[in-house]
Design an enzyme around this catalytic site. Structure first.
Site, PDB file in Angstrom:
ATOM      1  N   ALA A 127       0.856  -1.191   0.000  1.00  0.00           N
ATOM      2  CA  ALA A 127       0.000   0.000   0.000  1.00  0.00           C
ATOM      3  C   ALA A 127       0.885   1.231   0.000  1.00  0.00           C
ATOM      4  O   ALA A 127       2.027   1.203   0.474  1.00  0.00           O
ATOM      5  CB  ALA A 127      -0.912   0.013   1.222  1.00  0.00           C
ATOM      6  N   SER A 128       0.349   2.328  -0.546  1.00  0.00           N
ATOM      7  CA  SER A 128       1.078   3.594  -0.565  1.00  0.00           C
ATOM      8  C   SER A 128       0.117   4.740  -0.292  1.00  0.00           C
ATOM      9  O   SER A 128      -0.861   4.927  -1.018  1.00  0.00           O
ATOM     10  CB  SER A 128       1.756   3.807  -1.927  1.00  0.00           C
ATOM     11  OG  SER A 128       2.447   5.047  -1.956  1.00  0.00           O
ATOM     12  N   ALA A 129       0.365   5.482   0.786  1.00  0.00           N
ATOM     13  CA  ALA A 129      -0.443   6.649   1.139  1.00  0.00           C
ATOM     14  C   ALA A 129       0.460   7.873   1.188  1.00  0.00           C
ATOM     15  O   ALA A 129       1.650   7.800   0.876  1.00  0.00           O
ATOM     16  CB  ALA A 129      -1.150   6.432   2.471  1.00  0.00           C
ATOM     17  N   VAL A 134       3.858   0.736   2.683  1.00  0.00           N
ATOM     18  CA  VAL A 134       3.954  -0.537   3.404  1.00  0.00           C
ATOM     19  C   VAL A 134       4.533  -1.601   2.480  1.00  0.00           C
ATOM     20  O   VAL A 134       4.065  -1.781   1.344  1.00  0.00           O
ATOM     21  CB  VAL A 134       2.575  -0.991   3.932  1.00  0.00           C
ATOM     22  CG1 VAL A 134       2.700  -2.323   4.677  1.00  0.00           C
ATOM     23  CG2 VAL A 134       1.978   0.073   4.845  1.00  0.00           C
ATOM     24  N   ASP A 286     -10.106   5.661  12.956  1.00  0.00           N
ATOM     25  CA  ASP A 286      -9.990   5.536  11.500  1.00  0.00           C
ATOM     26  C   ASP A 286     -10.245   4.097  11.073  1.00  0.00           C
ATOM     27  O   ASP A 286      -9.534   3.542  10.247  1.00  0.00           O
ATOM     28  CB  ASP A 286      -8.592   5.982  11.063  1.00  0.00           C
ATOM     29  CG  ASP A 286      -8.534   6.352   9.584  1.00  0.00           C
ATOM     30  OD1 ASP A 286      -9.590   6.692   9.012  1.00  0.00           O
ATOM     31  OD2 ASP A 286      -7.439   6.296   8.999  1.00  0.00           O
TER      32      ASP A 286
END
Length: 430
Positions: A127-129, A134, A286
């Site tokens: 994942a990429s935010a 990650v 969240d």
């Protein structure tokens, strides 16, 4: 014994120059996006909430978080902006793996080679935010872990953006005296506080540990969270056991076809969250679809504890009364609960507030659709403001999380009530 890594004066000078260059680049990027938005307006496009949202997403981390703050704080911002920013995306294009390795070396590889820690790190991110990326990795010895790595220069970007915003707020208050009444400084302080919370992975690891201890004390084996490797965790790197599973709203899950199982899963999630809140005074703020996972072994995992809210017991109890009153259309009860939740130095006309609630919320109608509940929450805060009620800091976070749960219930257990059975007794409803 190996000596600690120490920066030479030359390295320190280079670091200062790099920081200055990064600040300049950041200001140039922000100005560039703002300039393009201004050009779109000059060419006839309306400067509205949607255009601002698109600009914020282009400008990255700070503005994405600002957009999410706007969406979760209807007591401060206009309705159209709250609604527009509710879909403010925090899924970004992955950065090159070499940059992730650079952060890992800085944080974990100062006294040893990364090869002494990891057998393998997958270059492809899970994942990429905006703040972090990650990656799956394998420790020496074969244990699989998830590495949450803060992207390079995030701290510099946030500091630069907030400084620009602070000057912009100051200038706006000077040029437009009416803005001064909005008291923008506390808003910026709140944004800064939330961002610092999400960029401190040591603090996040403590929240995870606290939650795991709570589960152990309660004997709750159906819900879990990732085990943290504290010796491999820093402010910018969070190392956790890798958990394998699917999102709770994944249509390929077996529970999606079994009403009884889906109802039980939703009950486990809600019972755990509510009991944790009542026991610790803190809540995962969240817990959306991406942060709830059905593991391959049948357990439910709570993920990403970067945003944790706190609320006073008196306000918490009143919040639950408010939700119950919403469900039964008890407008006078809602009015009393809002006064209990809020902070005001004025004497509030309960009867008048109840009538306002009845008049405004009655037009929206009562159903379980997320957009209807969003509209109700917006009206609540608007009406509260008109009656001189100011809600506590984490009130919006709590309401936002309750809305997340409502969305889950619509998908997994549409006949289920947020407060029923044990949860109703837990919050003092019976």
């Amino acid at each position: 014994m190996k000596t600690a890594f120490k920066k030479s004066p030359l390295v320190m000078v280079k670091s200062s120059i790099d920081t200055g260059v990064n600040v300049l680049k950041r200001i140039q990027k922000t100005a560039g996006v703002a300039g393009l938005s201004a050009l779109r307006v000059a060419m006839g496009e309306k400067m509205d909430a949607q255009l601002l949202k698109e600009s914020f997403e282009q400008m990255g981390v700070t503005y994405i978080k600002l957009g999410q703050f706007i969406a979760s704080t209807p007591s401060i911002f206009p309705r159209e902006y709250v609604l527009a920013f509710q879909d403010c995306l925090d899924a970004t294009t992955p950065i090159p793996f070499t940059k992730i390795l650079s952060v890992l070396r800085e944080e974990l590889g100062r006294e040893r080679d990364l090869g002494d820690i990891f057998e393998h790190i997958d270059p492809k991110p899970l994942a990429s935010a905006s703040i972090a990326q990650v990656h799956r990795a394998v420790l020496i010895g074969g244990r699989q872990v998830a590495l949450k790595v803060q992207k390079p220069n995030v701290a510099t970007v946030i500091h630069t953006d907030l400084s620009v915003l602070h000057r912009g707020f100051w200038l706006a208050e000077k040029l437009v005296p009416s803005i001064r009444a909005a008291n923008l400084a506390p808003i910026l302080d709140e944004i800064r506080s939330r961002m610092l919370m999400e960029t401190d992975f040591v603090a996040e690891s403590c929240h995870i540990e606290k939650f795991l201890n709570f589960l152990k004390q309660m004997g709750n084996t159906q819900v879990t969270a990732p085990t943290v490797h504290h010796e491999l965790t820093t402010k910018r790197v969070l190392t956790m056991d890798l958990l394998l599973g699917k999102s709770l709203v994944d249509e390929t899950l077996e529970i999606a076809k079994d009403d009884e199982k889906s109802h039980q899963v939703m009950s486990d999630v809600l019972d755990t969250w509510f009991s944790s809140l009542m026991a610790t005074g803190e809540f995962h703020a969240d817990l959306h679809a991406g942060n709830l996972m059905m593991l391959d072994d049948g357990r439910i995992a709570f993920l990403d504890f970067g945003l944790v809210g706190k609320i006073e017991p008196k306000s918490l109890q009143a919040c639950f009364v408010l939700v119950q009153s919403l469900q039964t259309n008890d407008y006078q009860g809602m009015a009393r609960a809002m006064v209990e939740i809020g902070m005001t130095h004025e004497r509030v006309d309960i009867d008048g507030l109840g009538k306002d609630l009845h008049r405004m919320l009655g037009q929206i109608g009562k159903d379980n659709r997320p957009e209807s509940l969003n509209a109700m929450m917006l009206e609540l805060t608007e009406i509260g403001k008109r009656h001189g009620i100011h809600f506590p800091r984490d009130f919006a976070l709590l309401l936002k999380q309750l809305l997340y749960f409502d969305r889950f219930m619509v998908t997994l257990a549409p006949e289920m009530q947020l407060l029923e059975g044990g949860r109703l007794k837990m919050v003092g409803g019976e």
